[in-house]
Design an enzyme around this catalytic site. Sequence first.
Site, mmCIF file in Angstrom:
data_model
loop_
_atom_site.group_PDB
_atom_site.id
_atom_site.type_symbol
_atom_site.label_atom_id
_atom_site.label_comp_id
_atom_site.label_asym_id
_atom_site.label_seq_id
_atom_site.Cartn_x
_atom_site.Cartn_y
_atom_site.Cartn_z
ATOM 1 N N ILE A 32 0.842 -1.204 0.000
ATOM 2 C CA ILE A 32 0.000 0.000 0.000
ATOM 3 C C ILE A 32 0.878 1.255 0.000
ATOM 4 C CG2 ILE A 32 -1.904 1.196 1.159
ATOM 5 C CD1 ILE A 32 -2.688 -1.542 2.361
ATOM 6 N N ASP A 73 12.216 2.189 5.203
ATOM 7 C CA ASP A 73 11.731 0.804 5.162
ATOM 8 C C ASP A 73 12.903 -0.088 5.567
ATOM 9 O OD1 ASP A 73 9.202 -0.526 3.157
ATOM 10 O OD2 ASP A 73 10.691 -1.801 4.160
ATOM 11 N N TYR A 111 -2.654 -8.915 16.255
ATOM 12 C CA TYR A 111 -2.474 -7.913 15.191
ATOM 13 C C TYR A 111 -3.471 -6.766 15.389
ATOM 14 C CZ TYR A 111 -3.115 -5.646 10.692
ATOM 15 O OH TYR A 111 -3.266 -4.705 9.717
ATOM 16 N N ASN A 163 -10.317 -5.002 3.170
ATOM 17 C CA ASN A 163 -9.349 -5.857 2.472
ATOM 18 C C ASN A 163 -8.718 -5.162 1.267
ATOM 19 O OD1 ASN A 163 -10.978 -7.670 4.166
ATOM 20 N ND2 ASN A 163 -9.715 -9.244 3.233
ATOM 21 N N HIS A 172 -2.746 -14.065 1.489
ATOM 22 C CA HIS A 172 -3.990 -13.397 1.115
ATOM 23 C C HIS A 172 -4.711 -14.095 -0.029
ATOM 24 C CE1 HIS A 172 -2.065 -9.988 3.317
ATOM 25 N NE2 HIS A 172 -3.246 -10.075 3.877
HETATM 26 N N1 UDP Z 1 -9.184 -17.338 2.410
HETATM 27 C C1 UDP Z 1 -9.423 -18.599 1.863
HETATM 28 N N2 UDP Z 1 -8.357 -19.289 1.342
HETATM 29 C C2 UDP Z 1 -7.089 -18.785 1.333
HETATM 30 C C3 UDP Z 1 -6.859 -17.502 1.891
HETATM 31 C C4 UDP Z 1 -7.938 -16.801 2.427
HETATM 32 O O1 UDP Z 1 -10.538 -19.093 1.841
HETATM 33 O O2 UDP Z 1 -6.171 -19.477 0.870
HETATM 34 C C5 UDP Z 1 -10.326 -16.581 2.950
HETATM 35 C C6 UDP Z 1 -10.137 -16.160 4.396
HETATM 36 O O3 UDP Z 1 -10.588 -17.179 5.258
HETATM 37 C C7 UDP Z 1 -10.985 -14.897 4.459
HETATM 38 C C8 UDP Z 1 -10.905 -14.313 3.049
HETATM 39 O O4 UDP Z 1 -10.434 -15.386 2.220
HETATM 40 O O5 UDP Z 1 -12.320 -15.223 4.707
HETATM 41 C C9 UDP Z 1 -9.924 -13.165 2.949
HETATM 42 O O6 UDP Z 1 -8.713 -13.572 3.536
HETATM 43 P P1 UDP Z 1 -7.377 -12.725 3.422
HETATM 44 O O7 UDP Z 1 -6.291 -13.507 4.131
HETATM 45 O O8 UDP Z 1 -7.135 -12.370 1.998
HETATM 46 O O9 UDP Z 1 -7.693 -11.385 4.188
HETATM 47 P P2 UDP Z 1 -8.216 -11.120 5.709
HETATM 48 O O10 UDP Z 1 -9.712 -11.018 5.600
HETATM 49 O O11 UDP Z 1 -7.741 -12.224 6.582
HETATM 50 O O12 UDP Z 1 -7.593 -9.808 6.044
#
Ligand code: UDP
Length: 331
Positions: free
Chosen positions: A12, A31, A143, A172, A191
Amino acid sequence: MKVLVTGGAGYIGSHAVRLLQERGHSVVVVDNLSYGHRSIVESTLRVPLYIVDIGNKEQIKNILQKENIEAVMHFSAYALVGESVTHPAKYYENNVQQTLNLLEVMRECGVLKIIFSSTCATYGVPAEIPICEICPQFPINPYGSSKLMVEQILRDFDAAYGMKFVSFRYFNAAGAHPLGDLGEAHSPETHLIPLILDAAAGRREDIKVFGQNYETPDGTCVRDYIHVMDIAEAHLLGLEYLANGGTSDFFNLGNGTGFSVLEVIEMAKKVSGKEFKVSMAARREGDPPVLVGSSDKVRRVLAWKPQFENLEKIMSDAWNWYHKGKAKLET
Ligand code: UDP
């Protein structure tokens, strides 16, 4: 203005650096490159880079003074929810203690404006959807707690020293710069969208859907995906707001629309034109079923208006970056 961007080599932060440059601000990046990419700052953005921990008071003080910094955008932080549960000390030390050092030095140098990257993880399992800024904040992982602690420190620094802040609670972050030369590249990657794109590109066997029996329309988790360019734009508006004497405040940064994991996967298939394997897996610990933010306040107070709110655009920019900038970073 002369702005110091911490974490400017990261996802970001790098987008904010480019927008600051485009709007005529002067930028330096701090950084420690624990997650950021040196070449993004030095070759792509071409701004001065100081490879320093933000908690290093002496060196940060030198930079603030030497560069005549007027405001700070503070992106650098550890942001892996799962890791924060297993290694909480790492999160409190980095996200809270090092930020406290940064704020102390800013105060000593008379730099009294900061834009802070907070998170919707400060809300924990939300009491209501869409989440508004006055909803109770009960984080369910270190976190989120670490970011909430900094929010409190910012309040106290404003009361005691007049340090003005804008704190954005991101939902997100997703997508990439439309030029395809800035984007998301984490190692390890956790992610959803980058992992799906790995599956679409044939670089991972499948995408695992974490949980299918949530109380949501299709049983999978719903999230509010916001384009990284819209996040960067909000930071510019926040800076302008503080420069014009705005009072310290907290703002959600989301689009107000939720997409389920399965909907995101379908969109990736559409945008990439690829088929890939989707496997069902157990729930991931600490995942609230639905996180969707109300963006009424940031729209009203900062006149923010997302330009890239459609999931197809978010995904196609991410896919473009995947083949251009990200592939280059990996070579
Ligand atoms: N997720 C998933 N499979 C993956 C990674 C993430 O199903 O391999 C799901 C996760 O459980 C959440 C959504 O995708 O519901 C977004 O997850 P991410 O880690 O991208 O962002 P977060 O919401 O944790 O900040």
